[in-house]
Design an enzyme around this catalytic site. Sequence first.
Site, PDB file in Angstrom:
ATOM      1  N   ASP A  19       5.502  -3.122  -0.317  1.00 33.85           N
ATOM      2  CA  ASP A  19       4.839  -3.135   0.993  1.00 33.85           C
ATOM      3  C   ASP A  19       5.733  -2.487   2.055  1.00 33.85           C
ATOM      4  O   ASP A  19       6.959  -2.512   1.930  1.00 33.85           O
ATOM      5  CB  ASP A  19       4.534  -4.599   1.369  1.00 33.85           C
ATOM      6  CG  ASP A  19       3.521  -4.704   2.492  1.00 33.85           C
ATOM      7  OD1 ASP A  19       2.840  -3.705   2.804  1.00 33.85           O
ATOM      8  OD2 ASP A  19       3.413  -5.796   3.077  1.00 33.85           O
ATOM      9  N   ASN A  67      -7.573  -2.699  -1.132  1.00 31.48           N
ATOM     10  CA  ASN A  67      -7.061  -1.513  -0.423  1.00 31.48           C
ATOM     11  C   ASN A  67      -8.141  -0.462  -0.142  1.00 31.48           C
ATOM     12  O   ASN A  67      -7.933   0.430   0.688  1.00 31.48           O
ATOM     13  CB  ASN A  67      -5.905  -0.864  -1.186  1.00 31.48           C
ATOM     14  CG  ASN A  67      -4.601  -1.636  -1.080  1.00 31.48           C
ATOM     15  OD1 ASN A  67      -3.764  -1.591  -1.977  1.00 31.48           O
ATOM     16  ND2 ASN A  67      -4.406  -2.364   0.026  1.00 31.48           N
TER      17      ASN A  67
HETATM   18  C1  FPP Z   1       1.772  -0.945   0.994  1.00 34.56           C
HETATM   19  O1  FPP Z   1       2.284  -0.442   2.210  1.00 34.56           O
HETATM   20  C2  FPP Z   1       1.709   0.108   0.013  1.00 34.56           C
HETATM   21  C3  FPP Z   1       0.569   0.549  -0.606  1.00 34.56           C
HETATM   22  C4  FPP Z   1      -0.782   0.006  -0.358  1.00 34.56           C
HETATM   23  C5  FPP Z   1       0.651   1.643  -1.560  1.00 34.56           C
HETATM   24  C6  FPP Z   1       1.769   1.539  -2.537  1.00 34.56           C
HETATM   25  C7  FPP Z   1       1.838   2.779  -3.303  1.00 34.56           C
HETATM   26  C8  FPP Z   1       2.952   3.480  -3.525  1.00 34.56           C
HETATM   27  C9  FPP Z   1       4.293   3.048  -3.108  1.00 34.56           C
HETATM   28  C10 FPP Z   1       2.869   4.715  -4.316  1.00 34.56           C
HETATM   29  C11 FPP Z   1       3.131   4.387  -5.747  1.00 34.56           C
HETATM   30  C12 FPP Z   1       2.812   5.538  -6.555  1.00 34.56           C
HETATM   31  C13 FPP Z   1       2.421   5.487  -7.847  1.00 34.56           C
HETATM   32  C14 FPP Z   1       2.213   6.746  -8.566  1.00 34.56           C
HETATM   33  C15 FPP Z   1       2.183   4.237  -8.586  1.00 34.56           C
HETATM   34  P1  FPP Z   1       1.403  -0.592   3.506  1.00 34.56           P
HETATM   35  O2  FPP Z   1       0.604   0.653   3.681  1.00 34.56           O
HETATM   36  O3  FPP Z   1       0.573  -1.841   3.426  1.00 34.56           O
HETATM   37  O4  FPP Z   1       2.495  -0.705   4.615  1.00 34.56           O
HETATM   38  P2  FPP Z   1       2.381  -1.524   5.983  1.00 34.56           P
HETATM   39  O5  FPP Z   1       2.319  -2.981   5.606  1.00 34.56           O
HETATM   40  O6  FPP Z   1       3.647  -1.164   6.683  1.00 34.56           O
HETATM   41  O7  FPP Z   1       1.159  -1.036   6.678  1.00 34.56           O
END
Ligand code: FPP
Length: 239
Positions: A19, A67
């Site tokens: 996250d 998501n």
């Molecule tokens: C959460 O951060 C992250 C995600 C919803 C996406 C996670 C995906 C990756 C790290 C890419 C992985 C790649 C592969 C190929 C598996 P957020 O957007 O919720 O962050 P925030 O809480 O700061 O808004």
Amino acid sequence: MLDKNSGIYIPQHVGIIMDGNGRWAKKRGLPRSIGHRYGAQNFRKITRYISKTGVKILTLYAFSTENWKRPIEEVNALMGLFRQYLIDLLTDFRYDDIKVVFIGDRSVFEPKLIKLINESEEVAKDRKGMLLNIAMNYGSRSEILRAVKQIGREVRDNALDPDKITEDDISKRLYTANEPDPDLIIRTGGEFRLSNFLLFQSAYSEFYSTETLWPDFDEECFDNAILEFNKRNRRFGGV
Ligand code: FPP
């Protein structure tokens, strides 16, 4: 670097809720999609590192069933990254002998992505190194519901006696069938919740939350989580 020779107990199965990509980008005045790009790069780097520490199973939460509620541009950016990084992992993880399995409902992804998912699993299926579960369109409640439906069908077909159903029968019908439960679940980005990740499997997992945002979560951060895990007294309900 931590490994089996460092005198530190290395957990068998680690789960990570990656996250904080969005906040990482916002802090730098960048669009959220750039945060995901750095997050994806880190996914590759950290996975390779963890595979060398002796961890047997790593389960990463890449995209939840919830998501899809994000703005369409962000969902599209994430799908683009998945495509790109799955192509990378078709070759990359070979060098580390990492076996890749996807957990979650892949049927809703676009055909090109489904093909990549299937191919990534196929090329890696005989590898003997760390098992990497990538949770995509994964939600624990829907995973449990799927298991309940399966059990219902087996009861209907007289293949299962309802009075003899065990916890293990449920466990065996989850995506993580035949895998040990996670010992440790790490969440980056500072929140203290599971967000529908491995709810059944994490009954006795140790939970570790760090303020570090996912793109900044490096090898040292992982080692710190393991050191903290080593201080925990796991009693599994006993004394
Ligand atoms: C959460 O951060 C992250 C995600 C919803 C996406 C996670 C995906 C990756 C790290 C890419 C992985 C790649 C592969 C190929 C598996 P957020 O957007 O919720 O962050 P925030 O809480 O700061 O808004």
